[in-house]
Motif scaffolding. Sequence first.
Motif, PDB file in Angstrom:
ATOM      1  N   PHE A   1      -0.245  94.936 -43.303  1.00  0.00           N
ATOM      2  CA  PHE A   1      -0.792  94.205 -42.417  1.00  0.00           C
ATOM      3  C   PHE A   1       0.156  93.026 -41.736  1.00  0.00           C
ATOM      4  N   ALA A   2       0.822  92.447 -42.893  1.00  0.00           N
ATOM      5  CA  ALA A   2       1.921  91.220 -42.544  1.00  0.00           C
ATOM      6  C   ALA A   2       2.875  91.780 -41.747  1.00  0.00           C
ATOM      7  N   GLY A   3       3.386  93.004 -41.993  1.00  0.00           N
ATOM      8  CA  GLY A   3       4.318  93.634 -41.180  1.00  0.00           C
ATOM      9  C   GLY A   3       3.858  93.727 -39.502  1.00  0.00           C
ATOM     10  N   VAL A   4       2.706  93.949 -39.461  1.00  0.00           N
ATOM     11  CA  VAL A   4       1.995  94.181 -38.138  1.00  0.00           C
ATOM     12  C   VAL A   4       2.133  92.768 -37.527  1.00  0.00           C
ATOM     13  N   ILE A   5       1.793  91.695 -38.306  1.00  0.00           N
ATOM     14  CA  ILE A   5       1.556  90.397 -37.647  1.00  0.00           C
ATOM     15  C   ILE A   5       2.979  89.989 -37.296  1.00  0.00           C
ATOM     16  N   ARG A   6       3.955  90.120 -38.363  1.00  0.00           N
ATOM     17  CA  ARG A   6       5.335  89.799 -37.780  1.00  0.00           C
ATOM     18  C   ARG A   6       5.840  90.459 -36.526  1.00  0.00           C
ATOM     19  N   ASP A   7       5.607  91.936 -36.181  1.00  0.00           N
ATOM     20  CA  ASP A   7       6.091  92.432 -35.343  1.00  0.00           C
ATOM     21  C   ASP A   7       5.486  92.203 -33.864  1.00  0.00           C
ATOM     22  N   ARG A   8       4.523  91.337 -33.785  1.00  0.00           N
ATOM     23  CA  ARG A   8       3.779  91.132 -32.528  1.00  0.00           C
ATOM     24  C   ARG A   8       4.567  90.303 -31.533  1.00  0.00           C
TER      25      ARG A   8
ATOM     26  N   ASP B   1     -20.709  85.608 -34.538  1.00  0.00           N
ATOM     27  CA  ASP B   1     -21.161  85.018 -32.958  1.00  0.00           C
ATOM     28  C   ASP B   1     -20.688  83.699 -33.033  1.00  0.00           C
ATOM     29  N   TRP B   2     -20.466  83.029 -33.899  1.00  0.00           N
ATOM     30  CA  TRP B   2     -19.930  81.712 -33.573  1.00  0.00           C
ATOM     31  C   TRP B   2     -18.513  81.563 -33.209  1.00  0.00           C
ATOM     32  N   LEU B   3     -17.796  82.623 -33.062  1.00  0.00           N
ATOM     33  CA  LEU B   3     -16.482  82.950 -32.617  1.00  0.00           C
ATOM     34  C   LEU B   3     -16.518  83.601 -31.159  1.00  0.00           C
ATOM     35  N   VAL B   4     -17.505  84.139 -30.726  1.00  0.00           N
ATOM     36  CA  VAL B   4     -17.691  84.692 -29.466  1.00  0.00           C
ATOM     37  C   VAL B   4     -16.955  84.090 -28.390  1.00  0.00           C
ATOM     38  N   SER B   5     -17.460  83.005 -28.077  1.00  0.00           N
ATOM     39  CA  SER B   5     -17.099  82.133 -26.830  1.00  0.00           C
ATOM     40  C   SER B   5     -15.788  81.453 -27.075  1.00  0.00           C
ATOM     41  N   ARG B   6     -15.044  81.659 -28.147  1.00  0.00           N
ATOM     42  CA  ARG B   6     -13.848  80.778 -28.400  1.00  0.00           C
ATOM     43  C   ARG B   6     -12.711  81.748 -28.179  1.00  0.00           C
ATOM     44  N   ASP B   7     -11.483  81.185 -28.287  1.00  0.00           N
ATOM     45  CA  ASP B   7     -10.161  81.918 -27.899  1.00  0.00           C
ATOM     46  C   ASP B   7      -9.731  82.292 -29.596  1.00  0.00           C
ATOM     47  N   ALA B   8     -10.462  81.932 -30.485  1.00  0.00           N
ATOM     48  CA  ALA B   8      -9.817  82.160 -31.865  1.00  0.00           C
ATOM     49  C   ALA B   8      -9.464  83.457 -32.198  1.00  0.00           C
ATOM     50  N   ALA B   9     -10.610  84.566 -31.759  1.00  0.00           N
ATOM     51  CA  ALA B   9     -10.530  85.661 -31.982  1.00  0.00           C
ATOM     52  C   ALA B   9      -9.745  86.793 -31.076  1.00  0.00           C
ATOM     53  N   VAL B  10      -9.242  85.987 -29.980  1.00  0.00           N
ATOM     54  CA  VAL B  10      -8.611  86.960 -28.958  1.00  0.00           C
ATOM     55  C   VAL B  10      -7.190  87.134 -29.281  1.00  0.00           C
ATOM     56  N   GLY B  11      -6.929  88.340 -29.478  1.00  0.00           N
ATOM     57  CA  GLY B  11      -5.733  88.904 -29.756  1.00  0.00           C
ATOM     58  C   GLY B  11      -5.271  88.710 -31.342  1.00  0.00           C
ATOM     59  N   LYS B  12      -6.219  88.005 -32.167  1.00  0.00           N
ATOM     60  CA  LYS B  12      -5.933  87.856 -33.462  1.00  0.00           C
ATOM     61  C   LYS B  12      -5.961  89.241 -34.113  1.00  0.00           C
ATOM     62  N   PRO B  13      -4.823  89.499 -34.990  1.00  0.00           N
ATOM     63  CA  PRO B  13      -4.651  90.787 -35.888  1.00  0.00           C
ATOM     64  C   PRO B  13      -5.793  90.656 -36.933  1.00  0.00           C
ATOM     65  N   ALA B  14      -6.562  91.736 -37.264  1.00  0.00           N
ATOM     66  CA  ALA B  14      -7.515  91.842 -38.142  1.00  0.00           C
ATOM     67  C   ALA B  14      -7.297  93.161 -38.910  1.00  0.00           C
ATOM     68  N   MET B  15      -8.081  93.208 -40.086  1.00  0.00           N
ATOM     69  CA  MET B  15      -8.034  94.399 -40.836  1.00  0.00           C
ATOM     70  C   MET B  15      -9.330  94.500 -41.712  1.00  0.00           C
ATOM     71  N   LEU B  16     -10.079  95.864 -41.543  1.00  0.00           N
ATOM     72  CA  LEU B  16     -11.155  95.598 -42.427  1.00  0.00           C
ATOM     73  C   LEU B  16     -10.834  96.441 -43.789  1.00  0.00           C
ATOM     74  N   VAL B  17     -11.266  96.172 -45.046  1.00  0.00           N
ATOM     75  CA  VAL B  17     -11.157  96.624 -46.208  1.00  0.00           C
ATOM     76  C   VAL B  17     -12.541  97.005 -46.633  1.00  0.00           C
ATOM     77  N   HIS B  18     -12.522  97.828 -47.476  1.00  0.00           N
ATOM     78  CA  HIS B  18     -13.959  98.594 -47.904  1.00  0.00           C
ATOM     79  C   HIS B  18     -14.037  98.728 -49.399  1.00  0.00           C
ATOM     80  N   ALA B  19     -15.139  98.200 -49.858  1.00  0.00           N
ATOM     81  CA  ALA B  19     -15.549  98.055 -51.475  1.00  0.00           C
ATOM     82  C   ALA B  19     -16.434  99.253 -51.702  1.00  0.00           C
ATOM     83  N   SER B  20     -16.654 100.114 -50.594  1.00  0.00           N
ATOM     84  CA  SER B  20     -17.565 101.360 -50.896  1.00  0.00           C
ATOM     85  C   SER B  20     -17.154 102.285 -49.721  1.00  0.00           C
TER      86      SER B  20
END
Length: 177
Positions: free
Chosen positions: A170-177, A92-111
């Motif tokens: 994931f780093a490869g995806v970031i580089r290829d942007r 929520d702190w990021l919603v109205s900012r540009d920080a998340a816009v277009g930022k590559p993200a990946m989810l990892v799971h421990a369950s």
Amino acid sequence: MIEILAISGSLRAASTNSALIAALAANAPADCRVTVYCGLGRLPIFNPDDEGERTPREAASLIEAVTRADGVIVSCPEYAHGVPGGMKNALDWLVSRDAAVGKPAMLVHASPRSLYARAALAEIMRTMSFALREDTTLEIALLGKKPAEIEAILAESANVLAMREAVSAFAGVIRDR
């Protein structure tokens, strides 16, 4: 050097999600730096009235860390079929900012059982305009394990390799942007 910010959605001291994030940081490929965000529990509850010049220091630090990072990795537990409040608050702190816009993200799971939270978190992050990579994922089943067992599982050569490959992809995806 690819800079990745890793966030655990759990505040629990013996969190499997935090253990997974720490192991990712420790086993990152040489061309990547994975920095673990540790301020989740110190974030004040999001209030739109506190944005702009009134943004609390801890929230400003999160926003800056996401802005600086080339990508973001999130590992999040599921509470009552949803995303824990602390993780949602951080987003929520990021919603109205540009920080998340277009930022590559990946989810990892421990369950393997966190299906509702996975879907909810993915929906929230896509709505916020993160460039969520669903083709680069990682799951290492740690739920219900004791700390020594978690450490042993994360040290297994197959899991170390899986972590390196996931971060490298994931780093490869970031580089290829």
